[in-house]
Design an enzyme around this catalytic site. Structure first.
Site, PDB file in Angstrom:
ATOM      1  N   ARG A  27       0.823  -1.219   0.000  1.00  0.00           N
ATOM      2  CA  ARG A  27       0.000   0.000   0.000  1.00  0.00           C
ATOM      3  C   ARG A  27       0.854   1.266   0.000  1.00  0.00           C
ATOM      4  NH1 ARG A  27      -5.499  -0.429   0.901  1.00  0.00           N
ATOM      5  NH2 ARG A  27      -6.147  -2.583   0.655  1.00  0.00           N
ATOM      6  N   ARG A  78      -3.161   6.836   0.718  1.00  0.00           N
ATOM      7  CA  ARG A  78      -3.744   8.003   1.384  1.00  0.00           C
ATOM      8  C   ARG A  78      -2.815   8.749   2.343  1.00  0.00           C
ATOM      9  NH1 ARG A  78      -8.802   4.972   3.493  1.00  0.00           N
ATOM     10  NH2 ARG A  78      -7.204   3.362   3.454  1.00  0.00           N
ATOM     11  N   ASP A  94      -6.797  -2.592  -7.493  1.00  0.00           N
ATOM     12  CA  ASP A  94      -7.369  -3.212  -6.294  1.00  0.00           C
ATOM     13  C   ASP A  94      -7.623  -4.678  -6.610  1.00  0.00           C
ATOM     14  OD1 ASP A  94      -8.602  -2.385  -3.509  1.00  0.00           O
ATOM     15  OD2 ASP A  94      -9.878  -3.922  -4.369  1.00  0.00           O
ATOM     16  N   ARG A 135      -7.453  12.055  -5.336  1.00  0.00           N
ATOM     17  CA  ARG A 135      -8.687  11.353  -4.965  1.00  0.00           C
ATOM     18  C   ARG A 135      -9.878  12.289  -4.782  1.00  0.00           C
ATOM     19  NH1 ARG A 135     -11.367   8.583  -4.195  1.00  0.00           N
ATOM     20  NH2 ARG A 135     -11.416   7.211  -2.394  1.00  0.00           N
ATOM     21  N   TYR A 180     -14.852 -11.841  -0.053  1.00  0.00           N
ATOM     22  CA  TYR A 180     -15.606 -10.622  -0.392  1.00  0.00           C
ATOM     23  C   TYR A 180     -16.837 -10.968  -1.223  1.00  0.00           C
ATOM     24  CZ  TYR A 180     -11.828  -7.582   1.262  1.00  0.00           C
ATOM     25  OH  TYR A 180     -10.911  -6.938   2.046  1.00  0.00           O
TER      26      TYR A 180
HETATM   27  O1  1CP Z   1       0.160   0.810  -3.329  1.00  0.00           O
HETATM   28  C1  1CP Z   1      -0.417  -0.294  -3.387  1.00  0.00           C
HETATM   29  O2  1CP Z   1      -0.185  -1.205  -2.590  1.00  0.00           O
HETATM   30  C2  1CP Z   1      -1.374  -0.538  -4.544  1.00  0.00           C
HETATM   31  C3  1CP Z   1      -2.747  -0.255  -4.225  1.00  0.00           C
HETATM   32  C4  1CP Z   1      -3.703  -1.314  -3.671  1.00  0.00           C
HETATM   33  C5  1CP Z   1      -3.526  -2.667  -3.359  1.00  0.00           C
HETATM   34  C6  1CP Z   1      -2.269  -3.503  -3.428  1.00  0.00           C
HETATM   35  C7  1CP Z   1      -5.055  -0.993  -3.429  1.00  0.00           C
HETATM   36  C8  1CP Z   1      -5.706   0.316  -3.636  1.00  0.00           C
HETATM   37  N1  1CP Z   1      -5.701  -2.136  -3.032  1.00  0.00           N
HETATM   38  C9  1CP Z   1      -4.783  -3.169  -2.960  1.00  0.00           C
HETATM   39  C10 1CP Z   1      -5.036  -4.570  -2.612  1.00  0.00           C
HETATM   40  C11 1CP Z   1      -6.169  -4.878  -1.708  1.00  0.00           C
HETATM   41  N2  1CP Z   1      -7.448  -4.407  -1.760  1.00  0.00           N
HETATM   42  C12 1CP Z   1      -6.108  -5.841  -0.669  1.00  0.00           C
HETATM   43  C13 1CP Z   1      -4.888  -6.662  -0.349  1.00  0.00           C
HETATM   44  C14 1CP Z   1      -3.904  -5.885   0.457  1.00  0.00           C
HETATM   45  C15 1CP Z   1      -4.251  -5.684   1.895  1.00  0.00           C
HETATM   46  O3  1CP Z   1      -4.524  -6.680   2.608  1.00  0.00           O
HETATM   47  O4  1CP Z   1      -4.216  -4.518   2.347  1.00  0.00           O
HETATM   48  C16 1CP Z   1      -7.358  -5.902  -0.060  1.00  0.00           C
HETATM   49  C17 1CP Z   1      -7.765  -6.774   1.107  1.00  0.00           C
HETATM   50  C18 1CP Z   1      -8.202  -4.994  -0.756  1.00  0.00           C
HETATM   51  C19 1CP Z   1      -9.631  -4.721  -0.502  1.00  0.00           C
HETATM   52  C20 1CP Z   1      -9.806  -3.310  -0.117  1.00  0.00           C
HETATM   53  N3  1CP Z   1      -9.863  -2.277  -1.023  1.00  0.00           N
HETATM   54  C21 1CP Z   1      -9.855  -2.762   1.188  1.00  0.00           C
HETATM   55  C22 1CP Z   1      -9.767  -3.555   2.499  1.00  0.00           C
HETATM   56  C23 1CP Z   1     -11.138  -3.754   3.095  1.00  0.00           C
HETATM   57  C24 1CP Z   1     -11.132  -4.767   4.261  1.00  0.00           C
HETATM   58  O5  1CP Z   1     -11.635  -5.896   4.051  1.00  0.00           O
HETATM   59  O6  1CP Z   1     -10.642  -4.410   5.346  1.00  0.00           O
HETATM   60  C25 1CP Z   1      -9.977  -1.361   1.051  1.00  0.00           C
HETATM   61  C26 1CP Z   1     -10.088  -0.338   2.129  1.00  0.00           C
HETATM   62  C27 1CP Z   1      -9.977  -1.082  -0.350  1.00  0.00           C
HETATM   63  C28 1CP Z   1     -10.000   0.250  -1.017  1.00  0.00           C
HETATM   64  C29 1CP Z   1      -8.658   0.670  -1.459  1.00  0.00           C
HETATM   65  N4  1CP Z   1      -7.921   0.009  -2.437  1.00  0.00           N
HETATM   66  C30 1CP Z   1      -6.729   0.675  -2.652  1.00  0.00           C
HETATM   67  C31 1CP Z   1      -6.707   1.813  -1.775  1.00  0.00           C
HETATM   68  C32 1CP Z   1      -5.589   2.816  -1.718  1.00  0.00           C
HETATM   69  C33 1CP Z   1      -7.914   1.800  -1.030  1.00  0.00           C
HETATM   70  C34 1CP Z   1      -8.344   2.798   0.025  1.00  0.00           C
HETATM   71  C35 1CP Z   1      -9.329   3.794  -0.461  1.00  0.00           C
HETATM   72  C36 1CP Z   1      -8.820   4.936  -1.302  1.00  0.00           C
HETATM   73  O7  1CP Z   1      -7.657   5.359  -1.241  1.00  0.00           O
HETATM   74  O8  1CP Z   1      -9.603   5.494  -2.034  1.00  0.00           O
END
Ligand code: 1CP
Length: 353
Positions: A29, A33, A78, A42, A153
């Site tokens: 990540r 943010r 994502d 964003r 999910y």
């Molecule tokens: O920089 C990076 O790592 C690339 C961006 C990235 C990655 C690798 C995003 C963008 N998502 C992911 C993978 C992802 N998405 C995972 C695996 C990694 C982890 O465990 O953290 C998971 C579980 C998700 C699902 C997801 N998408 C969640 C988690 C929800 C939960 O079950 O707790 C969330 C909050 C998102 C939204 C999201 N995806 C990415 C970002 C930066 C965000 C946050 C919202 C935003 O910035 O708008």
């Protein structure tokens, strides 16, 4: 399109358990943010817009490379993006995560999922990778979700604490579970292959929530699919990273799936993780992301201890034990990268450089 020569291969070398000049580092990540410039983007674009717009996606992917000095980039996307392409509609809800209006519960729901052809379903993702391959002089990591985590999910309809519907389907309808996991495994294989063909130099499978399973359940209901995935992806000859949270008891089994790098969360000391996975895989991890809020001297000491343990055996990539928290200070992340690159083994440590 132009293909750049990689000037910095230490991430790939460490994944292959080769000698490196200094320890490579990147952060799960790392695009996100905590960065004010990301938050500004964003304000004008949704997360899924960024994923769908190659120029924007490439820009966001490169932000942490320029600002932090990490040794690998990870594609901004994502794990749910290909699930949408399989015909399951979802939204990303602020401060929640992926939400699916009509979760998968029946045989018909599973049959309705479309087969996934990356070049037709997600051409923009492959365009983003090609753009990045032309811009970056460090390796780009492509990624997918693990079938269990994606299934959770899809079946729960969103983030979950206990995975009740998922675990229930797994044990009470093994036929449905098998069909769903096979479809997801096929997706992961096709998507991983397409990302590498477009220019990704390594792949990480984020199976974030698979640690919710017992060892027996993992062996019976997930491991066979992971083994098939890594067996197929190995033909691409790029490092394959397998990561999940709370997977201490599963690490030995992770190493048997065919992954070449095992991601470790902060709960397990790297020396213990190493004892569980053996010497034929590399390790990645495992700085507790919460400790990025500690005083700098505490951070430095923790990093030093992790580096001593990680570098004791060839094949180590420094990372966090899970993703960067949104309120993390960018300067602290930059400091941590510098600390990792400046590391020399302590007297008592057995660093292998
Ligand atoms: O920089 C990076 O790592 C690339 C961006 C990235 C990655 C690798 C995003 C963008 N998502 C992911 C993978 C992802 N998405 C995972 C695996 C990694 C982890 O465990 O953290 C998971 C579980 C998700 C699902 C997801 N998408 C969640 C988690 C929800 C939960 O079950 O707790 C969330 C909050 C998102 C939204 C999201 N995806 C990415 C970002 C930066 C965000 C946050 C919202 C935003 O910035 O708008």
């Amino acid at each position: 399109m132009e293909i750049r020569t990689l000037v910095n291969e230490r991430f790939l070398q460490a994944c292959r358990r080769q000698q490196t000049d200094v320890t490579p580092v990147w952060f799960m990540r790392q695009a996100g943010r905590y960065d004010p410039d990301y938050r500004k983007i964003r304000e004008r674009h949704s997360l899924l817009d960024i994923c769908a717009e190659p120029e924007l996606c490439a820009e966001v992917t490169m932000m942490p490379v320029r600002k932090l000095g990490v040794d690998a980039a990870i594609l901004f996307s994502d794990i749910m993006v290909p699930v949408g392409a399989m015909g399951l509609e979802f939204t990303i809800r602020e401060n929640v995560g992926p939400v699916i209006a009509q979760p998968i519960r029946t045989k018909q729901d599973i049959e309705n999922l479309r087969p996934f052809t990356p070049s037709e379903a997600l051409p923009h993702v492959l365009t983003s990778i090609r753009l990045l391959r032309a811009e970056l002089d460090i390796p780009l990591i492509g990624f997918t979700g693990g079938p269990f985590t994606l299934a959770s999910y899809m079946i729960e309809g969103g983030p979950s604490r206990d995975y009740l519907h998922t675990k229930t389907m797994m044990v009470s309808r093994p036929d449905l579970w098998q069909t769903l996991m096979d479809k997801l495994a096929d997706m992961v294989i096709h998507y991983g292959r397409a990302q590498v063909e477009a220019g990704a130099a390594a792949l990480q499978v984020f199976d974030s929530w698979v640690g919710s399973l017992s060892v027996d359940a993992f062996r019976k209901s997930v491991k066979p699919f992971m083994t098939r995935i890594f067996h197929e992806l190995r033909k691409l000859d790029v490092p394959l990273i397998y990561f999940g949270v709370n997977t201490g008891e599963l690490l030995g089994d992770f190493a048997e799936t065919g992954a070449s790098v095992i991601g470790v969360d902060w709960r397990v000391p790297l020396s213990r993780a190493r004892a569980r996975v053996g010497n034929q895989v590399a390790l990645q991890g495992n700085f507790d992301p919460a400790m990025l809020f500690a005083p700098i001297d505490v951070i430095d000491k923790l990093a030093q201890d992790i580096l001593d343990e990680g570098t004791a055996t060839p094949g180590y990539v420094f990372n966090l034990g899970h993703g960067v928290k949104p309120s993390t200070d960018l300067g602290v992340l930059r400091h941590l990268v510098e600390t990792v690159h400046a590391y020399t083994p302590t007297q008592t440590g057995q660093g292998a450089r």
